[in-house]
Design a protein around this motif. Structure first.
Motif, PDB file in Angstrom:
ATOM      1  N   GLY A 198      85.578  13.741  36.474  1.00 38.43           N
ATOM      2  CA  GLY A 198      85.868  12.322  36.377  1.00 38.43           C
ATOM      3  C   GLY A 198      84.749  11.418  36.798  1.00 38.43           C
ATOM      4  N   PRO A 199      83.535  11.615  36.287  1.00 39.79           N
ATOM      5  CA  PRO A 199      82.488  10.642  36.569  1.00 39.79           C
ATOM      6  C   PRO A 199      82.906   9.269  36.046  1.00 39.79           C
ATOM      7  CG  PRO A 199      81.641  12.493  35.256  1.00 39.79           C
ATOM      8  CD  PRO A 199      83.104  12.688  35.436  1.00 39.79           C
ATOM      9  N   ASP A 200      82.245   8.255  36.525  1.00 35.71           N
ATOM     10  CA  ASP A 200      82.626   6.889  36.176  1.00 35.71           C
ATOM     11  C   ASP A 200      82.590   6.603  34.682  1.00 35.71           C
ATOM     12  OD1 ASP A 200      83.025   6.329  38.838  1.00 35.71           O
ATOM     13  OD2 ASP A 200      80.981   5.584  39.130  1.00 35.71           O
ATOM     14  N   ASP A 201      81.741   7.310  33.912  1.00 33.44           N
ATOM     15  CA  ASP A 201      81.613   7.009  32.490  1.00 33.44           C
ATOM     16  C   ASP A 201      82.554   7.836  31.599  1.00 33.44           C
ATOM     17  OD1 ASP A 201      80.294   9.352  33.003  1.00 33.44           O
ATOM     18  OD2 ASP A 201      78.604   8.931  31.694  1.00 33.44           O
ATOM     19  N   VAL A 202      83.440   8.626  32.204  1.00 30.62           N
ATOM     20  CA  VAL A 202      84.393   9.424  31.424  1.00 30.62           C
ATOM     21  C   VAL A 202      85.631   8.590  31.152  1.00 30.62           C
ATOM     22  CG1 VAL A 202      85.863  11.478  31.463  1.00 30.62           C
ATOM     23  CG2 VAL A 202      83.544  11.594  32.349  1.00 30.62           C
ATOM     24  N   PHE A 203      86.154   8.720  29.947  1.00 28.28           N
ATOM     25  CA  PHE A 203      87.390   8.034  29.594  1.00 28.28           C
ATOM     26  C   PHE A 203      88.365   9.076  29.061  1.00 28.28           C
ATOM     27  CE2 PHE A 203      84.522   7.952  26.022  1.00 28.28           C
ATOM     28  CZ  PHE A 203      85.320   8.349  24.964  1.00 28.28           C
ATOM     29  N   PRO A 204      89.649   8.747  28.980  1.00 29.48           N
ATOM     30  CA  PRO A 204      90.635   9.732  28.520  1.00 29.48           C
ATOM     31  C   PRO A 204      90.285  10.284  27.136  1.00 29.48           C
ATOM     32  CG  PRO A 204      91.732   7.832  29.470  1.00 29.48           C
ATOM     33  CD  PRO A 204      90.271   7.485  29.369  1.00 29.48           C
ATOM     34  N   LEU A 205      90.253  11.613  27.028  1.00 25.91           N
ATOM     35  CA  LEU A 205      89.827  12.272  25.797  1.00 25.91           C
ATOM     36  C   LEU A 205      90.984  12.695  24.901  1.00 25.91           C
ATOM     37  CD1 LEU A 205      87.076  14.500  27.398  1.00 25.91           C
ATOM     38  CD2 LEU A 205      86.720  12.478  25.956  1.00 25.91           C
ATOM     39  N   LEU A 206      92.205  12.691  25.433  1.00 25.22           N
ATOM     40  CA  LEU A 206      93.361  13.178  24.675  1.00 25.22           C
ATOM     41  C   LEU A 206      94.454  12.112  24.590  1.00 25.22           C
ATOM     42  CD1 LEU A 206      93.550  16.685  26.426  1.00 25.22           C
ATOM     43  CD2 LEU A 206      92.394  16.124  24.265  1.00 25.22           C
ATOM     44  N   ALA A 207      94.077  10.845  24.695  1.00 24.94           N
ATOM     45  CA  ALA A 207      95.063   9.771  24.842  1.00 24.94           C
ATOM     46  C   ALA A 207      95.411   9.017  23.563  1.00 24.94           C
ATOM     47  CB  ALA A 207      94.566   8.770  25.884  1.00 24.94           C
ATOM     48  N   GLU A 208      94.720   9.264  22.469  1.00 18.30           N
ATOM     49  CA  GLU A 208      95.008   8.512  21.247  1.00 18.30           C
ATOM     50  C   GLU A 208      96.343   8.952  20.649  1.00 18.30           C
ATOM     51  OE1 GLU A 208      93.236   5.902  20.091  1.00 18.30           O
ATOM     52  OE2 GLU A 208      92.014   6.177  21.897  1.00 18.30           O
TER      53      GLU A 208
END
Length: 158
Positions: free
Chosen positions: A53-63
């Protein structure tokens, strides 16, 4: 948008999976009720190496909803079962995000009770996917392309 990959996952997670791993997975699915990825080190029952969970990671399975490139729908579901957790996800992931997805897939394989195929990844213009296989907690990727790399045909022609 031209560098999209179809990512499909279908697996079970053991009941012993640390709650921090479930929290992070829920964060990636966009269903988290807590802080999800990036939780502080030392969170109860989660070793620091399990957390990403680095600051530049966003949810990858949320669409969710209609897929833009791969057809069908984008989904992501995680449900509690008598034996642990059941996960199904189908997403479009940009090539630039594959390096962020890799550790998530490895973590899922490490905690999965499903042996064998747990998913697949396919460049959206390709016809043949690369299988994601769980071998005793280790993620193995197997190409099915007939170019001599990866697996051969499923049957021998007569």
């Amino acid at each position: 948008m031209g560098d999209m990959y179809a990512v499909e996952l279908s697996l079970d997670l053991r009941a012993t999976v640390p709650s921090a791993v479930v929290d992070e997975l829920e964060w990636h699915l966009g269903t988290a009720t807590g802080t999800g990825a990036g939780r502080a080190e030392g969170t109860a029952d989660a070793p620091a190496e399990e957390l990403t969970g680095p600051d530049d990671v966003f949810p990858l399975l949320a669409e969710r909803g209609p897929a833009a490139r791969i057809g069908g729908l984008l989904v992501g579901e995680l449900h509690r079962t008598d034996c642990g957790w059941a996960l199904t996800a189908r997403q479009e992931v940009h090539a630039e995000c594959l390096s962020d997805l890799g550790p998530v897939l490895e973590q899922l394989a490490r905690h999965s009770s499903t042996e064998g195929v747990i998913g697949q990844i396919r460049f959206y213009e390709d016809h043949v996917p690369e299988l994601l296989i769980n071998e005793s907690g280790t993620l193995v990727r197997m190409s099915l392309k007939a170019d001599g790399i990866g697996a051969g045909p499923a049957y021998m022609p007569v």
